[in-house]
Write a protein that holds these residues in place. Structure first.
Motif, PDB file in Angstrom:
ATOM      1  N   ALA A 118       0.822  -1.215   0.000  1.00  0.00           N
ATOM      2  CA  ALA A 118       0.000   0.000   0.000  1.00  0.00           C
ATOM      3  C   ALA A 118       0.858   1.268   0.000  1.00  0.00           C
ATOM      4  O   ALA A 118       0.400   2.335  -0.396  1.00  0.00           O
ATOM      5  N   SER A 119       2.124   1.154   0.415  1.00  0.00           N
ATOM      6  CA  SER A 119       2.991   2.334   0.499  1.00  0.00           C
ATOM      7  C   SER A 119       3.709   2.636  -0.820  1.00  0.00           C
ATOM      8  O   SER A 119       4.382   3.653  -0.933  1.00  0.00           O
ATOM      9  N   LEU A 120       3.577   1.762  -1.821  1.00  0.00           N
ATOM     10  CA  LEU A 120       4.292   1.959  -3.078  1.00  0.00           C
ATOM     11  C   LEU A 120       3.500   2.869  -4.016  1.00  0.00           C
ATOM     12  O   LEU A 120       2.304   2.665  -4.212  1.00  0.00           O
ATOM     13  N   PRO A 121       4.167   3.854  -4.632  1.00  0.00           N
ATOM     14  CA  PRO A 121       3.456   4.784  -5.520  1.00  0.00           C
ATOM     15  C   PRO A 121       2.967   4.084  -6.781  1.00  0.00           C
ATOM     16  O   PRO A 121       3.652   3.268  -7.369  1.00  0.00           O
ATOM     17  N   GLY A 122       1.739   4.386  -7.162  1.00  0.00           N
ATOM     18  CA  GLY A 122       1.218   3.923  -8.435  1.00  0.00           C
ATOM     19  C   GLY A 122       0.729   2.491  -8.479  1.00  0.00           C
ATOM     20  O   GLY A 122       0.373   2.007  -9.541  1.00  0.00           O
ATOM     21  N   LEU A 123       0.707   1.810  -7.362  1.00  0.00           N
ATOM     22  CA  LEU A 123       0.300   0.414  -7.358  1.00  0.00           C
ATOM     23  C   LEU A 123      -1.211   0.320  -7.201  1.00  0.00           C
ATOM     24  O   LEU A 123      -1.753   0.550  -6.132  1.00  0.00           O
ATOM     25  N   ASP A 124      -1.899  -0.005  -8.285  1.00  0.00           N
ATOM     26  CA  ASP A 124      -3.358  -0.100  -8.244  1.00  0.00           C
ATOM     27  C   ASP A 124      -3.786  -1.467  -7.724  1.00  0.00           C
ATOM     28  O   ASP A 124      -2.954  -2.353  -7.526  1.00  0.00           O
ATOM     29  N   PRO A 125      -5.068  -1.672  -7.484  1.00  0.00           N
ATOM     30  CA  PRO A 125      -5.541  -2.949  -6.937  1.00  0.00           C
ATOM     31  C   PRO A 125      -5.194  -4.167  -7.804  1.00  0.00           C
ATOM     32  O   PRO A 125      -4.913  -5.236  -7.281  1.00  0.00           O
ATOM     33  N   LEU A 126      -5.203  -4.025  -9.136  1.00  0.00           N
ATOM     34  CA  LEU A 126      -4.858  -5.141 -10.011  1.00  0.00           C
ATOM     35  C   LEU A 126      -3.398  -5.548  -9.814  1.00  0.00           C
ATOM     36  O   LEU A 126      -3.081  -6.728  -9.666  1.00  0.00           O
ATOM     37  N   ALA A 127      -2.504  -4.583  -9.805  1.00  0.00           N
ATOM     38  CA  ALA A 127      -1.086  -4.875  -9.607  1.00  0.00           C
ATOM     39  C   ALA A 127      -0.848  -5.446  -8.213  1.00  0.00           C
ATOM     40  O   ALA A 127      -0.069  -6.386  -8.046  1.00  0.00           O
ATOM     41  N   ARG A 128      -1.516  -4.891  -7.220  1.00  0.00           N
ATOM     42  CA  ARG A 128      -1.372  -5.383  -5.844  1.00  0.00           C
ATOM     43  C   ARG A 128      -1.826  -6.844  -5.767  1.00  0.00           C
ATOM     44  O   ARG A 128      -1.159  -7.687  -5.161  1.00  0.00           O
ATOM     45  N   ALA A 129      -2.946  -7.161  -6.417  1.00  0.00           N
ATOM     46  CA  ALA A 129      -3.452  -8.537  -6.414  1.00  0.00           C
ATOM     47  C   ALA A 129      -2.472  -9.475  -7.119  1.00  0.00           C
ATOM     48  O   ALA A 129      -2.254 -10.606  -6.670  1.00  0.00           O
ATOM     49  N   LEU A 130      -1.856  -9.016  -8.219  1.00  0.00           N
ATOM     50  CA  LEU A 130      -0.870  -9.814  -8.933  1.00  0.00           C
ATOM     51  C   LEU A 130       0.319 -10.129  -8.023  1.00  0.00           C
ATOM     52  O   LEU A 130       0.758 -11.274  -7.930  1.00  0.00           O
TER      53      LEU A 130
END
Length: 147
Positions: A118-130
């Motif tokens: 959650a602290s990384l810039p630009g990481l959307d829910p799709l990328a986070r789920a990946l």
């Protein structure tokens, strides 16, 4: 217009750590010149990459990737995007087999549980789920908790 491409491929040859580092350096250089950003993941003999930028640049890059004899593209998808999901990353890099090695400059092991996504810039829910899925797969491959 911005476009995003996500693909997965299987390596058809062995990629040594030095070859992977050279691939990353080359990708970062070319991507910067073409205004492309993204994330490259390598492990267990395969690649997953998300790349985004101007539509023409994304299409040209994927065309080169699809013709590269070092791997076989298993799946890919593209979509238009309004904003970049990896705006600060010329090419973020995760190597699943690098857990106990010395990491190259700019490496952030996103599979480590103590890295707060959650602290990384630009990481959307799709990328986070990946990335969460990759973390789970890595734990399972190491004999840990099933994914």
């Amino acid at each position: 217009m911005l476009k995003q491409c996500l693909y997965a491929s299987r390596a058809l040859c062995e990629f040594s750590p030095a070859a992977l580092d050279a691939l990353l350096d080359h990708a970062r250089e070319r991507n910067h010149a073409r205004e492309l950003t993204g994330l490259l993941v390598y492990g267990h003999g395969g690649f997953v990459q998300a790349v985004e930028g101007p539509e023409e640049a994304v299409d040209a890059l994927f065309s080169r990737i699809a013709q590269d004899p070092r791997h076989e593209v298993l799946m890919h998808t593209t979509r238009p995007v309004d904003t970049r999901h990896f705006p600060e990353w010329r090419m973020g890099y995760v190597r699943l087999d690098l857990a106990h090695s010395i990491a190259p400059d700019g490496f952030l092991d996103l599979l480590e549980a103590d890295v707060e996504l959650a602290s990384l810039p630009g990481l959307d829910p799709l990328a986070r789920a990946l990335i969460e899925g990759l973390r789970a797969a890595d734990r399972q491959a190491a004999g840990g908790v099933p994914a």
